[in-house]
Design a protein around this motif. Structure first.
Motif, short mmCIF file in Angstrom:
data_model
loop_
_atom_site.label_atom_id
_atom_site.label_comp_id
_atom_site.label_asym_id
_atom_site.label_seq_id
_atom_site.Cartn_x
_atom_site.Cartn_y
_atom_site.Cartn_z
N UNK A 1 -13.75 -19.85 16.82
CA UNK A 1 -12.22 -20.08 17.31
C UNK A 1 -12.48 -21.54 17.81
N UNK A 2 -13.55 -21.91 18.49
CA UNK A 2 -13.37 -23.43 19.02
C UNK A 2 -13.55 -24.20 17.93
N UNK A 3 -13.99 -24.17 16.89
CA UNK A 3 -14.26 -24.93 15.64
C UNK A 3 -12.86 -25.23 15.19
N UNK A 4 -12.17 -23.88 14.81
CA UNK A 4 -10.68 -24.14 14.34
C UNK A 4 -9.64 -24.92 15.32
N UNK A 5 -9.99 -24.54 16.50
CA UNK A 5 -8.89 -25.29 17.52
C UNK A 5 -9.24 -26.59 17.53
N UNK A 6 -10.47 -27.21 17.46
CA UNK A 6 -10.58 -28.47 17.29
C UNK A 6 -10.45 -29.19 16.32
N UNK A 7 -10.20 -28.65 15.07
CA UNK A 7 -10.37 -29.31 13.91
C UNK A 7 -9.05 -29.06 12.99
N UNK A 8 -8.50 -27.82 13.03
CA UNK A 8 -7.47 -27.49 12.21
C UNK A 8 -6.11 -28.36 12.25
N UNK A 9 -5.95 -28.85 13.48
CA UNK A 9 -4.58 -29.69 13.43
C UNK A 9 -4.75 -30.81 12.80
N UNK A 10 -5.89 -31.46 12.40
CA UNK A 10 -5.91 -32.81 11.65
C UNK A 10 -5.33 -32.66 10.34
N UNK A 11 -5.42 -31.30 9.56
CA UNK A 11 -4.98 -30.82 8.48
C UNK A 11 -3.81 -30.08 8.33
N UNK A 12 -2.94 -30.09 9.30
CA UNK A 12 -1.77 -29.46 9.28
C UNK A 12 -0.80 -30.13 8.37
N UNK A 13 -0.05 -29.08 7.42
CA UNK A 13 0.85 -29.57 6.41
C UNK A 13 1.79 -30.39 6.85
N UNK A 14 2.47 -30.19 7.95
CA UNK A 14 3.56 -31.05 8.47
C UNK A 14 3.00 -32.30 9.05
N UNK A 15 1.83 -32.48 9.26
CA UNK A 15 1.51 -33.70 9.91
C UNK A 15 1.42 -33.70 11.37
N UNK A 16 2.02 -32.64 12.07
CA UNK A 16 2.21 -32.60 13.54
C UNK A 16 1.12 -32.27 14.42
N UNK A 17 0.05 -31.98 13.78
CA UNK A 17 -1.11 -31.65 14.61
C UNK A 17 -1.50 -30.28 15.23
N UNK A 18 -0.23 -29.79 15.17
CA UNK A 18 -0.25 -28.35 15.56
C UNK A 18 -1.31 -27.25 14.88
N UNK A 19 -1.85 -26.50 15.63
CA UNK A 19 -2.86 -25.50 15.08
C UNK A 19 -2.34 -24.15 14.91
N UNK A 20 -2.05 -23.57 13.62
CA UNK A 20 -1.47 -22.58 13.51
C UNK A 20 -2.40 -21.28 12.82
N UNK A 21 -2.51 -20.26 13.50
CA UNK A 21 -3.38 -19.28 13.20
C UNK A 21 -3.06 -17.98 13.08
N UNK A 22 -2.77 -16.94 12.03
CA UNK A 22 -2.39 -15.78 12.15
C UNK A 22 -3.59 -14.81 12.21
#
Length: 286
Positions: free
Chosen positions: A202-223
């Motif tokens: 969870x910590x790894x995803x929260x720290x790194x996922x936003x940089x690769x968001x499709x819309x470029x906004x930096x939000x972390x989206x997790x289902x």
């Protein structure tokens, strides 16, 4: 007549947005998300306890009263506006008729009265498009904030799926996602060691996922898709190639990629609206 525009606070979007089925078991997930956000904001524990009671009451009202013979969605937003923490709980049920009031109208029910007593501001709007409850808790310097507004959008109800979180960039992302994932892991009967693995993922995803968001906004989206042996974390939509890059971003010297070491399965899947999702499966190993 155009719908009123919601007030714009000190954040451009709520720090946390939640969409989940309105069922009793999910109320605890919302409460844990709020606990993580309160921790990251440094809110006094006694004040945070009031917030958790209030949001529990609002979510429970929606679970019990919004949908009679079918499942329905519950939308929750948490964010800082004008130096106050604003919590919004929205359902898509038939609405409150008549609306409760504190004036000459019908008295507030116990749950809504409790919310009103615990929060600094409280409002409710309802109709055939559903019901929204908003409450505000002043933070430092929030005494001069404009009045809290409550309004209902008229967009179509989203389909009822699993739990979905959107976390805007910031230190709160790891705290909120970690609390939610830990509770999901606990109710899947993970061992202590496996709970620790889930927290690290969870910590790894929260720290790194936003940089690769499709819309470029930096939000972390997790289902979160729960299943018999555990659950899947579905991250995205990510930009093309973002899934593999996210995995590589979790590499630590001497340990390799944390996601590859701790997840039972990793799959990159196409996203319906473009881009891709990274699916990380976490299963009990007992």
């Amino acid at each position: 007549m155009p719908e009123p525009t919601p007030s714009v606070g000190s954040s451009t979007a709520p720090e946390v947005r939640f969409s989940l089925p309105a069922v009793p078991a999910n109320v605890a997930l919302v409460r844990q998300a709020l606990a993580g956000l309160a921790d990251s904001l440094g809110i006094d524990p006694a004040r945070a306890a009031d917030m958790k009671i209030a949001i529990t009451e609002a979510c429970t009202n929606a679970v019990v009263h919004a949908y009679e013979n079918h499942d329905g969605p519950l939308d929750v937003a948490m964010g800082v506006e004008h130096d106050r923490l604003v919590l919004s709980i929205r359902d898509r049920g038939p609405g409150l008729r008549p609306l409760p009031s504190e004036g000459d109208g019908p008295p507030l029910g116990f749950g809504l009265a409790l919310i009103a007593s615990l929060s600094d501001e409280f409002g409710i709007a309802g109709g055939r498009h559903g019901t929204e409850v908003r409450m505000a808790f002043a933070l430092d310097g929030g005494d001069d904030a404009p009045p809290l507004t409550v309004w209902l959008s008229r967009d179509a109800a989203p389909p009822v799926r699993g739990v979905a979180l959107t976390l805007e960039p910031g230190a709160h992302a790891a705290a909120v996602l970690g609390r939610v994932v830990s509770l999901v892991a606990a109710r899947a009967d993970f061992s202590i060691d496996r709970l620790s693995d889930a927290q690290i993922v969870s910590d790894a995803i929260a720290g790194a996922a936003g940089a690769h968001a499709l819309d470029g906004g930096g939000a972390v989206r997790v289902a979160i898709d729960e299943h018999e042996r555990g659950f899947d974390l579905v991250i995205g939509p990510l930009a093309p190639g973002g899934g593999q890059q996210l995995v590589r971003d979790t590499e630590l010297p001497g340990l390799g990629c944390l996601l590859e070491r701790l997840a039972d399965e990793l799959d990159v899947e196409p996203a319906a609206g473009g881009g891709e999702h990274l699916r990380a499966r976490l299963a009990s190993r007992t």
